[in-house]
Design a protein around this motif. Structure first.
Motif: not given
Ligand code: ZN
Length: 152
Positions: A16-22, A57-58
């Motif tokens: 899967k595509k990871c989400f940005e860290v917010t 995304r880390a």
């Protein structure tokens, strides 16, 4: 701090595509601390959050040049080419020949949310590219020209 279980090839979370860290909060700090403990215990060169089941995304990279935590990393420039062996803590018992850039420039955030950049060469660049691929659901075996079995 804790050792986390490493997800193995075949699990959907690796695709899967990871989400940005917010949120640069305690939860992110705990994740990065755990990833550091886990990669050191496994003697790996790096680890990406989806490998411990977290779609963010880390990544951490642990090479001779030092230990790096890259949050929301982006490759902004690359140069040259290198071809060599690569392995992955999520693909046990195998290694493969993969061609990567010789040098990459990366922009990223640290755990405090500060924007940073680095330039990586050689094996460091290979490790960065490998870990960043994980954030888009890509495994090195997708890019390998040859994969062979090795003893764990
Ligand atoms: Zn990997």
């Amino acid at each position: 701090m804790a050792i986390r279980n490493i997800v193995q090839q075949g699990d959907d979370v690796l695709r899967k595509k990871c989400f940005e860290v917010t949120a640069f909060d305690e939860k992110l700090a705990a994740l990065l601390d755990d990833m550091k403990d886990t990669v050191r215990r496994e003697e790996g060169a790096g680890l990406a959050a989806p490998q411990v089941g977290i779609l963010r995304r880390a990544v951490v990279v642990d090479v001779d040049e030092g230990f790096y935590e890259l949050v929301n990393p982006v490759i902004v420039a690359q140069k040259g080419e290198q071809t060599g062996w690569e392995g992955c803590l999520s693909v046990r018992g195998k290694r493969g020949i993969v061609t990567r850039p010789q040098t990459v420039k990366v922009e990223y955030f640290d755990r405090g949310g500060k924007k940073r950049k680095l330039t990586a060469h050689g094996f460091f660049a290979r490790a960065v590219c490998h870990e960043l691929d994980h954030l888009d659901g890509v495994l090195y075996v997708d890019r390998a020209e040859r994969v062979e079995r090795v003893k764990d």
